[in-house]
Design a protein around this motif. Structure first.
Motif, PDB file in Angstrom:
ATOM      1  N   THR A   1       0.910  -1.285  -0.058  1.00 37.30           N
ATOM      2  CA  THR A   1       0.106   0.056  -0.070  1.00 37.30           C
ATOM      3  C   THR A   1       0.785   1.129   0.074  1.00 37.30           C
ATOM      4  OG1 THR A   1      -0.022  -0.113   2.195  1.00 37.30           O
ATOM      5  CG2 THR A   1      -1.970  -0.991   1.013  1.00 37.30           C
ATOM      6  N   ARG A   2       2.225   1.006   0.290  1.00 36.58           N
ATOM      7  CA  ARG A   2       3.025   2.464   0.131  1.00 36.58           C
ATOM      8  C   ARG A   2       2.940   2.594  -1.339  1.00 36.58           C
ATOM      9  NH1 ARG A   2       7.889  -0.206   3.535  1.00 36.58           N
ATOM     10  NH2 ARG A   2       7.214  -1.707   2.155  1.00 36.58           N
ATOM     11  N   ARG A   3       2.979   4.105  -1.507  1.00 37.76           N
ATOM     12  CA  ARG A   3       2.998   4.516  -2.835  1.00 37.76           C
ATOM     13  C   ARG A   3       4.331   4.173  -3.592  1.00 37.76           C
ATOM     14  NH1 ARG A   3      -0.387   7.638  -6.049  1.00 37.76           N
ATOM     15  NH2 ARG A   3       0.494   8.859  -7.738  1.00 37.76           N
ATOM     16  N   ARG A   4       5.411   4.599  -3.015  1.00 37.14           N
ATOM     17  CA  ARG A   4       6.582   4.305  -3.613  1.00 37.14           C
ATOM     18  C   ARG A   4       6.960   2.990  -4.169  1.00 37.14           C
ATOM     19  NH1 ARG A   4      10.381   8.814  -0.466  1.00 37.14           N
ATOM     20  NH2 ARG A   4       9.281  10.763  -0.951  1.00 37.14           N
ATOM     21  N   SER A   5       6.613   1.999  -3.191  1.00 39.20           N
ATOM     22  CA  SER A   5       7.084   0.714  -3.412  1.00 39.20           C
ATOM     23  C   SER A   5       5.948  -0.289  -3.718  1.00 39.20           C
ATOM     24  CB  SER A   5       7.660   0.215  -2.241  1.00 39.20           C
ATOM     25  OG  SER A   5       6.808   0.157  -0.954  1.00 39.20           O
ATOM     26  N   GLN A   6       4.976   0.284  -4.460  1.00 39.45           N
ATOM     27  CA  GLN A   6       3.861  -0.786  -4.533  1.00 39.45           C
ATOM     28  C   GLN A   6       4.077  -1.150  -6.065  1.00 39.45           C
ATOM     29  OE1 GLN A   6       0.315   2.344  -6.054  1.00 39.45           O
ATOM     30  NE2 GLN A   6       0.376   2.011  -4.038  1.00 39.45           N
ATOM     31  N   THR A   7       3.405  -2.571  -6.123  1.00 45.32           N
ATOM     32  CA  THR A   7       3.377  -3.261  -7.617  1.00 45.32           C
ATOM     33  C   THR A   7       1.768  -3.143  -7.908  1.00 45.32           C
ATOM     34  OG1 THR A   7       5.310  -4.203  -7.051  1.00 45.32           O
ATOM     35  CG2 THR A   7       3.992  -4.873  -8.911  1.00 45.32           C
ATOM     36  N   THR A   8       1.594  -2.740  -9.288  1.00 41.77           N
ATOM     37  CA  THR A   8       0.168  -2.768  -9.763  1.00 41.77           C
ATOM     38  C   THR A   8       0.096  -3.933 -10.881  1.00 41.77           C
ATOM     39  OG1 THR A   8      -0.070  -0.538  -9.327  1.00 41.77           O
ATOM     40  CG2 THR A   8      -1.728  -1.584 -10.767  1.00 41.77           C
TER      41      THR A   8
ATOM     42  N   PRO B   1     -12.321 -30.501 -16.281  1.00 40.38           N
ATOM     43  CA  PRO B   1     -12.421 -28.908 -16.235  1.00 40.38           C
ATOM     44  C   PRO B   1     -12.143 -28.106 -17.293  1.00 40.38           C
ATOM     45  CG  PRO B   1     -10.345 -30.096 -15.447  1.00 40.38           C
ATOM     46  CD  PRO B   1     -11.300 -31.200 -16.062  1.00 40.38           C
ATOM     47  N   ASP B   2     -12.464 -26.666 -17.105  1.00 36.79           N
ATOM     48  CA  ASP B   2     -12.201 -25.761 -17.890  1.00 36.79           C
ATOM     49  C   ASP B   2     -10.727 -24.991 -17.771  1.00 36.79           C
ATOM     50  OD1 ASP B   2     -14.645 -26.017 -18.997  1.00 36.79           O
ATOM     51  OD2 ASP B   2     -15.689 -24.525 -17.742  1.00 36.79           O
ATOM     52  N   LEU B   3     -10.337 -24.589 -18.769  1.00 40.84           N
ATOM     53  CA  LEU B   3      -9.073 -23.953 -18.930  1.00 40.84           C
ATOM     54  C   LEU B   3      -9.218 -22.414 -18.634  1.00 40.84           C
ATOM     55  CD1 LEU B   3      -5.933 -24.647 -19.196  1.00 40.84           C
ATOM     56  CD2 LEU B   3      -6.209 -24.255 -21.542  1.00 40.84           C
ATOM     57  N   THR B   4      -8.450 -21.777 -17.978  1.00 42.27           N
ATOM     58  CA  THR B   4      -8.548 -20.154 -18.060  1.00 42.27           C
ATOM     59  C   THR B   4      -7.170 -19.667 -18.250  1.00 42.27           C
ATOM     60  OG1 THR B   4     -10.297 -20.274 -16.098  1.00 42.27           O
ATOM     61  CG2 THR B   4      -9.036 -18.130 -16.671  1.00 42.27           C
ATOM     62  N   LEU B   5      -6.985 -18.850 -19.404  1.00 40.17           N
ATOM     63  CA  LEU B   5      -5.967 -18.183 -19.959  1.00 40.17           C
ATOM     64  C   LEU B   5      -5.967 -16.636 -19.529  1.00 40.17           C
ATOM     65  CD1 LEU B   5      -5.880 -19.455 -23.415  1.00 40.17           C
ATOM     66  CD2 LEU B   5      -4.597 -20.367 -21.654  1.00 40.17           C
ATOM     67  N   SER B   6      -4.836 -16.323 -18.928  1.00 42.25           N
ATOM     68  CA  SER B   6      -4.910 -14.739 -18.598  1.00 42.25           C
ATOM     69  C   SER B   6      -3.724 -14.238 -19.128  1.00 42.25           C
ATOM     70  CB  SER B   6      -4.810 -14.650 -16.836  1.00 42.25           C
ATOM     71  OG  SER B   6      -3.814 -15.460 -16.408  1.00 42.25           O
ATOM     72  N   ILE B   7      -3.656 -12.974 -19.470  1.00 39.43           N
ATOM     73  CA  ILE B   7      -2.545 -11.987 -19.711  1.00 39.43           C
ATOM     74  C   ILE B   7      -2.636 -10.739 -19.277  1.00 39.43           C
ATOM     75  CG2 ILE B   7      -3.877 -11.250 -22.005  1.00 39.43           C
ATOM     76  CD1 ILE B   7      -1.217 -11.216 -23.439  1.00 39.43           C
ATOM     77  N   GLY B   8      -1.554 -10.257 -18.839  1.00 41.88           N
ATOM     78  CA  GLY B   8      -1.805  -8.814 -18.168  1.00 41.88           C
ATOM     79  C   GLY B   8      -0.339  -8.124 -18.215  1.00 41.88           C
ATOM     80  N   SER B   9      -0.432  -6.954 -17.411  1.00 41.61           N
ATOM     81  CA  SER B   9       0.773  -6.092 -17.441  1.00 41.61           C
ATOM     82  C   SER B   9       0.964  -5.673 -15.785  1.00 41.61           C
ATOM     83  CB  SER B   9       0.671  -4.918 -17.891  1.00 41.61           C
ATOM     84  OG  SER B   9       1.592  -3.897 -18.104  1.00 41.61           O
ATOM     85  N   GLN B  10       2.207  -5.865 -15.634  1.00 43.91           N
ATOM     86  CA  GLN B  10       2.638  -5.429 -13.931  1.00 43.91           C
ATOM     87  C   GLN B  10       3.552  -4.379 -13.937  1.00 43.91           C
ATOM     88  OE1 GLN B  10       5.286  -8.252 -11.494  1.00 43.91           O
ATOM     89  NE2 GLN B  10       3.053  -8.478 -10.565  1.00 43.91           N
ATOM     90  N   TYR B  11       3.347  -3.461 -13.059  1.00 52.20           N
ATOM     91  CA  TYR B  11       4.292  -2.350 -13.093  1.00 52.20           C
ATOM     92  C   TYR B  11       4.919  -2.177 -11.700  1.00 52.20           C
ATOM     93  CZ  TYR B  11       5.905   2.552 -13.442  1.00 52.20           C
ATOM     94  OH  TYR B  11       6.644   3.641 -13.103  1.00 52.20           O
ATOM     95  N   ASP B  12       5.974  -1.869 -11.596  1.00 52.53           N
ATOM     96  CA  ASP B  12       6.727  -1.862 -10.335  1.00 52.53           C
ATOM     97  C   ASP B  12       7.045  -0.513 -10.135  1.00 52.53           C
ATOM     98  OD1 ASP B  12       8.423  -1.979  -7.973  1.00 52.53           O
ATOM     99  OD2 ASP B  12       9.177  -3.963  -8.477  1.00 52.53           O
ATOM    100  N   ARG B  13       6.467   0.256  -9.380  1.00 54.24           N
ATOM    101  CA  ARG B  13       6.872   1.550  -9.057  1.00 54.24           C
ATOM    102  C   ARG B  13       8.091   1.892  -8.436  1.00 54.24           C
ATOM    103  NH1 ARG B  13       3.456   5.959  -9.123  1.00 54.24           N
ATOM    104  NH2 ARG B  13       1.620   4.779  -9.336  1.00 54.24           N
ATOM    105  N   ALA B  14       8.596   1.149  -7.601  1.00 49.58           N
ATOM    106  CA  ALA B  14       9.999   1.347  -7.121  1.00 49.58           C
ATOM    107  C   ALA B  14      11.191   1.144  -7.859  1.00 49.58           C
ATOM    108  CB  ALA B  14      10.038   0.375  -5.896  1.00 49.58           C
TER     109      ALA B  14
END
Length: 422
Positions: A88-95, A274-287
């Motif tokens: 939750t710290r703004r300078r070190s958070q990862t989104t 069972p069903d398969l779930t595929l995911s794709i995304g983007s991660q941003y490291d602020r630090a």
């Protein structure tokens, strides 16, 4: 004489592409509650029932419901968008932003579509069955109303005969040629016949209301129904009807329910995979001020729940539907044989009454009445002849009722019998 008029759409909701044709008597009842001498025919009653019956309207909606479920069965699962924040710290958070798409495996979508198509066919057959049942119910109620009117007419004839006899007896009493006891006896007979006429009038009111309910209206907008023709409709040949058993709505529905249960078994089996779930995304490291791509695959592990209970239940339902289909064919065949036998027997009875019994009973009443007026017979002889005629007419109407009941049972199974070999 029969007339029809065309009105607007029904008050309960519009019907696409369908006008609304009502018999004159029913339409005038809808538009204004006026006093109108009107006679309802069987064709008008059937035509109005097809437009006004709530049960038939509900069955029509059932086909639309099944069509909507068919559309839904073919819809692909929606993707899922997620957003996560670490620290939750703004300078070190990862989104992290991720888009996930479930992938159905094991033919689940095709199995759902197959089942929904069977459901559509079942809804169409249910509509056909409801139409056949409505035709049979309205026809039976119409015949009941016509027979109630005949009983009322018979009661009126009996009343006129007894009143005529009372006048003759009273004249003889005044002339001193008959005992006052005979006048009292005649008066009692007149009172009894009047009570019978009142009961017949009430029976006509009830029969008209039952016919109105079968048609789909709250109150009878007609004064009487068209009288029945003498005799019964010809009995169809047994063999052509029995050969058509597989084409009846009941047997076709039972056969289709086998396909429906097997399609449900296919859905249950597809759920084991069972069903398969595929995911794709983007991660941003602020630090670190660095963005990385994220890929993911997830699948449930079928260690405990493999849908085995539902598969077993669906398989047994398929077996059950096969036995039910065989039972339905046996039941329908037995009912057809019994109804045809009842129809033939009633036809023989009706012809016997029309050709010999009723004419003889009527002749006996006429002879006894004329002889009584001339002083050759006593009043008891007239009463006995009248009772014989009334009993014969009552039995005649009962034979007609038995025949029309059998005809309605056949119509409920096969629908309209027009064109059926005799």
């Amino acid at each position: 004489m029969r007339c029809t008029i065309t009105t607007g759409q029904a008050s309960r909701g519009p019907r696409k592409g369908r006008g609304w044709s009502l018999p004159l008597s029913l339409a005038l009842w809808v538009l204004a509650p006026v006093s109108l001498a009107s006679t309802l025919t069987l064709d008008d009653a059937l035509r109005s029932a097809r437009e006004l019956s709530p049960e038939l309207a509900a069955a029509r909606w059932g086909t639309d419901i099944a069509a909507g479920e068919r559309i839904q069965a073919g819809v692909l699962p929606n993707p899922e968008l997620s957003w996560e924040v670490e620290d939750t710290r703004r300078r070190s958070q990862t989104t992290t932003v991720t888009l996930s798409q479930p992938i159905e495996l094991g033919g689940k979508r095709g199995a759902r579509i197959a089942l929904s198509e069977r459901d559509q066919a079942v809804a169409a057959l249910e509509l056909e069955r409801r139409q056949n049942a409505l035709h049979a119910d309205v026809t039976a109620a119409f015949h009941d109303a016509a027979r109630a009117q005949e009983r009322l007419e018979l009661a009126g004839q009996s009343l006129r005969l007894t009143e005529r006899g009372l006048q003759v007896v009273q004249g003889r009493v005044r002339a001193g040629t008959a005992s006052p006891i005979e006048a009292t006896r005649a008066q009692v007979q007149v009172s009894q016949v009047r009570l019978e006429q009142q009961r017949a009038e009430q029976a006509v009111t009830v029969a008209h209301q039952q016919l109105a309910a079968a048609i789909g209206i709250a109150q009878a907008g007609f004064d009487r129904v068209e009288p029945l023709t003498k005799g019964l409709s010809p009995v169809p040949a047994s063999e052509p009807l029995l050969d058509r058993l597989a084409q009846t709505a009941d047997v076709r529905l039972a056969s289709l329910q086998i396909d429906q249960s097997e399609a449900a078994l296919g859905v249950a089996r597809s759920q084991r995979i069972p069903d398969l779930t595929l995911s794709i995304g983007s991660q941003y490291d602020r630090a670190e001020r660095e963005r990385v791509n994220v890929l993911g695959v997830s699948v449930p592990l079928p260690l405990f729940d493999r849908n085995q209970g539902n598969v077993l239940a669906a398989a047994r339902r398929a077996d059950q539907s096969r036995d039910l289909r065989n039972g339905t064919e046996l039941r329908v065949r037995s009912e057809v044989v019994q109804a045809l036998a009842q129809w033939r027997s009633a036809g023989h009875e009706v012809r016997s009454f029309e050709t010999s019994i009723l004419p003889a009973a009527q002749q006996a009443v006429d002879v006894a009445t004329r002889g009584f007026e001339r002083g050759k017979f006593g009043f008891l002889d007239v009463l006995d002849a009248q009772r014989t005629l009334v009993e014969a007419r009552t039995q005649y109407l009962a034979a007609q009722a038995s025949g029309t009941d059998a005809q309605a049972r056949i119509q409920r199974i096969f629908g309209d019998l027009t064109g059926t070999p005799l």
